[in-house]
Write an enzyme that holds these catalytic residues in place. Sequence first.
Site, PDB file in Angstrom:
ATOM      1  N   GLU A  10      78.254  21.605 -23.720  1.00 42.55           N
ATOM      2  CA  GLU A  10      77.065  22.314 -23.204  1.00 42.55           C
ATOM      3  C   GLU A  10      77.240  22.487 -21.705  1.00 42.55           C
ATOM      4  OE1 GLU A  10      72.993  20.738 -24.098  1.00 42.55           O
ATOM      5  OE2 GLU A  10      72.463  21.626 -22.175  1.00 42.55           O
ATOM      6  N   HIS A  12      77.456  24.817 -18.443  1.00 38.82           N
ATOM      7  CA  HIS A  12      76.928  26.107 -18.019  1.00 38.82           C
ATOM      8  C   HIS A  12      77.700  26.702 -16.849  1.00 38.82           C
ATOM      9  CE1 HIS A  12      73.734  25.335 -20.781  1.00 38.82           C
ATOM     10  NE2 HIS A  12      73.298  24.296 -20.111  1.00 38.82           N
ATOM     11  N   HIS A 171      69.427  25.996 -27.328  1.00 38.56           N
ATOM     12  CA  HIS A 171      69.226  25.330 -26.033  1.00 38.56           C
ATOM     13  C   HIS A 171      67.758  25.407 -25.638  1.00 38.56           C
ATOM     14  CE1 HIS A 171      69.466  24.625 -21.697  1.00 38.56           C
ATOM     15  NE2 HIS A 171      70.619  24.027 -21.933  1.00 38.56           N
ATOM     16  N   ASP A 296      76.299  18.869 -19.847  1.00 38.92           N
ATOM     17  CA  ASP A 296      75.279  19.731 -19.263  1.00 38.92           C
ATOM     18  C   ASP A 296      75.592  19.956 -17.784  1.00 38.92           C
ATOM     19  OD1 ASP A 296      73.123  21.437 -19.166  1.00 38.92           O
ATOM     20  OD2 ASP A 296      71.592  19.868 -19.067  1.00 38.92           O
TER      21      ASP A 296
HETATM   22 MN    MN Z   1      71.849  22.750 -20.610  1.00 39.09          MN
END
Ligand code: MN
Length: 334
Positions: A10, A12, A171, A296
Amino acid sequence: MTTSRIIAVEEHVATETYLTSAHRLEAVIEERIEVGLTRTVEGRDPLRTALTDIEGRLASMDAIGQTMAVLSINPPGVQPYTAADAAHLAKSVNDELAEIVGRNPTRFGALGTLPTQAPAAAAEELERLMGPLGLNGVMINSHTRGHYLDEPQFEPILAAAEAHVAPIYLHPRFPGVLGPYDAHGLQGAIWGYQAEAGLHAMRLIFSGVFDRHPGLTIVLGHLGEGIPYWLKRVDNRHAFATRVPGAAGEMPRLELTPSEYFRRNFAITTSGMGDPAVLDLALDAVGEDNIMFAIDAPYEDSARAIGFLRTAPLTDAQRVKVSHGTAERVFNLR
Ligand code: MN
């Protein structure tokens, strides 16, 4: 399989096209807050650099011993824009993601973004990104203007995801009903995110989506957005509602129990969750075959996340699966 291979799923990024669009495009009125956040990101180093600098991302992965990252465009993706703008922007962004993966195929996979407000276009784009672009699934940032994927207009997206074996990473974003979360800054990652994504997942289960699409895989971050904690109670109340008609409003008949869907149709990730007790609960709920490591980045500390993965109370076999084995299977990574 070895534990030295670590894949985080995950992670970004943002492209110039994506960031400048937040200024250029008109967001629909109820989406202004999250577009405002993207506009803030555009002007704010070091977050801006952390999202856009791919070489820097590779260097930080090297520094902590991370083999691969499955990239996704910064939430809320293209969902705040008008249908036409979103369809156009999604194509550009997915092309850019494919280009980043193409330059570093052993280090990156990617989840495409979809213009969910135009379901037919989204289904077509899903086919393109799983086919010619060779991406590994899609990320959908929960509701689209207050609408949820179990509603009939989104059926083409679910059908395409099942047909093309595209896992949908559901998400979080700000809740579809924002009012009660507005006070005290609770809209985002501190509470509103998991309340929203957890609700969305429950809607998918209870609407019978997985009876219609038994092959669909939904990925949830944050060790299942609270669902593992509630799962036995959910089964219990579902059984009660089945025995006592009318006890629970309009709950439809399902072929399986809620926890059976959760084990069959969901995989969950450790994003933002460094808590061994919650990991234990998640292992009990879905097992290591459905748990994947995620950081993340750049919103969480990568070194701390990797530290958690290395020291968490897992058997060697479990750690291998959580580190990379499950991700390789779910996202079809080489
Ligand atoms: Mn995230």
